[in-house]
Scaffold this motif. Structure first.
Motif, PDB file in Angstrom:
ATOM      1  N   LEU A  40      13.844   4.983 -33.994  1.00 31.22           N
ATOM      2  CA  LEU A  40      14.843   5.516 -34.926  1.00 31.22           C
ATOM      3  C   LEU A  40      15.174   4.491 -36.004  1.00 31.22           C
ATOM      4  N   GLU A  41      15.274   3.245 -35.608  1.00 28.79           N
ATOM      5  CA  GLU A  41      15.556   2.203 -36.597  1.00 28.79           C
ATOM      6  C   GLU A  41      14.420   2.084 -37.598  1.00 28.79           C
ATOM      7  N   THR A 126      19.355  10.739 -34.908  1.00 31.33           N
ATOM      8  CA  THR A 126      20.526   9.893 -34.690  1.00 31.33           C
ATOM      9  C   THR A 126      21.513  10.576 -33.748  1.00 31.33           C
ATOM     10  N   ARG A 127      21.738  11.877 -33.982  1.00 34.79           N
ATOM     11  CA  ARG A 127      22.643  12.621 -33.112  1.00 34.79           C
ATOM     12  C   ARG A 127      22.110  12.667 -31.681  1.00 34.79           C
ATOM     13  N   ARG A 128      20.829  12.954 -31.535  1.00 30.68           N
ATOM     14  CA  ARG A 128      20.252  13.044 -30.195  1.00 30.68           C
ATOM     15  C   ARG A 128      20.232  11.683 -29.500  1.00 30.68           C
ATOM     16  N   GLN A 129      20.011  10.614 -30.272  1.00 29.87           N
ATOM     17  CA  GLN A 129      20.032   9.281 -29.687  1.00 29.87           C
ATOM     18  C   GLN A 129      21.426   8.952 -29.165  1.00 29.87           C
ATOM     19  N   ARG A 134      25.082   8.262 -24.566  1.00 32.38           N
ATOM     20  CA  ARG A 134      26.276   8.682 -23.822  1.00 32.38           C
ATOM     21  C   ARG A 134      25.888   9.231 -22.452  1.00 32.38           C
ATOM     22  N   GLY A 135      24.831  10.045 -22.423  1.00 31.22           N
ATOM     23  CA  GLY A 135      24.357  10.570 -21.153  1.00 31.22           C
ATOM     24  C   GLY A 135      23.894   9.475 -20.216  1.00 31.22           C
ATOM     25  N   ARG A 136      23.311   8.407 -20.781  1.00 33.28           N
ATOM     26  CA  ARG A 136      22.865   7.286 -19.948  1.00 33.28           C
ATOM     27  C   ARG A 136      24.057   6.609 -19.264  1.00 33.28           C
ATOM     28  N   ARG A 137      25.153   6.441 -20.019  1.00 34.20           N
ATOM     29  CA  ARG A 137      26.322   5.809 -19.424  1.00 34.20           C
ATOM     30  C   ARG A 137      26.890   6.664 -18.291  1.00 34.20           C
ATOM     31  N   ILE A 138      26.909   7.994 -18.494  1.00 38.26           N
ATOM     32  CA  ILE A 138      27.387   8.883 -17.437  1.00 38.26           C
ATOM     33  C   ILE A 138      26.446   8.834 -16.232  1.00 38.26           C
TER      34      ILE A 138
END
Length: 229
Positions: A40-41, A126-129, A134-138
């Motif tokens: 993405l970067e 960017t939105r999906r990343q 966030r999903g990874r933290r959960i």
């Protein structure tokens, strides 16, 4: 029979692969997130370079149009001065500049559409990343909770139930010690009646009181006051 063995071997390999993935899913997800973040970067940098290139083309277009306009004005002056030969040379140059101008305009039109498409792709990525991280933290928190519920090595690691049992035992020992100390205090001869008499004002105080402290402060203030004041 040989085909059966091969099928069993493939099934065992697939099961082992699935088990390996399940045990290391969070590690795999972390690596995938790092790779998608890097991609993405790179996309953002490519988009920024494209926008910068388009701005350079815009400056080039303005320069070409300015040169063409300047030559046209000069050619008109040359015609008015009877120098059709110079006006003819200027007309050739103007024609070349106008062709270049049209090419730049067409290229910028196509480029603008492509940049808009890339912007949309980068915005979606960017939105999906962000959602992925966030999903990874959960998922990490859920994994920690799962490991608390199911200890991978109960012989080597304490469980919550063991820790709760230890805490309950410790609290019981502390309560027993408090009860013992209270019983010893009650067993001291005359201890309770002496404290009651002291609270009622009979006999000397064995602990500081606010009135005694105030009397001491007043005495110090009187001693510090100048004589005759």
């Amino acid at each position: 029979m040989l085909n059966l063995f091969r099928t069993v071997a493939r099934g065992a390999a697939a099961r082992a692969e699935e088990d390996l993935f399940d045990r290391n899913a969070l590690i795999i997800l972390d690596q995938q997130i790092r790779e998608t973040r890097a991609a993405l970067e790179r996309s953002r940098q490519a988009l920024a370079a494209s926008v910068a290139g388009d701005k350079a083309e815009a400056r080039r277009l303005a320069e070409v149009e300015g040169r063409a306009a300047d030559l046209e004005a000069r050619a008109v002056t040359a015609i008015q001065g009877g120098r059709d030969d110079l006006a003819g040379d200027a007309a050739e140059a103007i024609a070349e500049l106008e062709a270049e101008r049209d090419a730049i305009r067409a290229a910028r039109t196509r480029f603008a559409a492509e940049v808009a498409r890339i912007r949309a792709v980068v915005a979606d990525a960017t939105r999906r990343q962000a959602e992925l991280e966030r999903g990874r933290r959960i998922a990490a928190a859920a994994e920690m909770a799962r490991r608390l519920r199911v200890s991978p090595a109960p012989r080597d690691r304490a469980t919550l139930k063991e820790a709760e049992a230890t805490l309950a035992r410790l609290r019981a020992l502390q309560a027993e010690a408090d009860d013992t100390e209270a019983a010893l205090n009650e067993a001291r001869p005359g201890a309770d009646i002496a404290e009651r008499l002291e609270r009622e004002g009979f006999g000397p105080n064995t602990r500081p009181t606010p009135s005694a402290v105030l009397d001491r402060l007043r005495a110090r203030a009187d001693a510090a006051r100048p004589q005759g004041a």
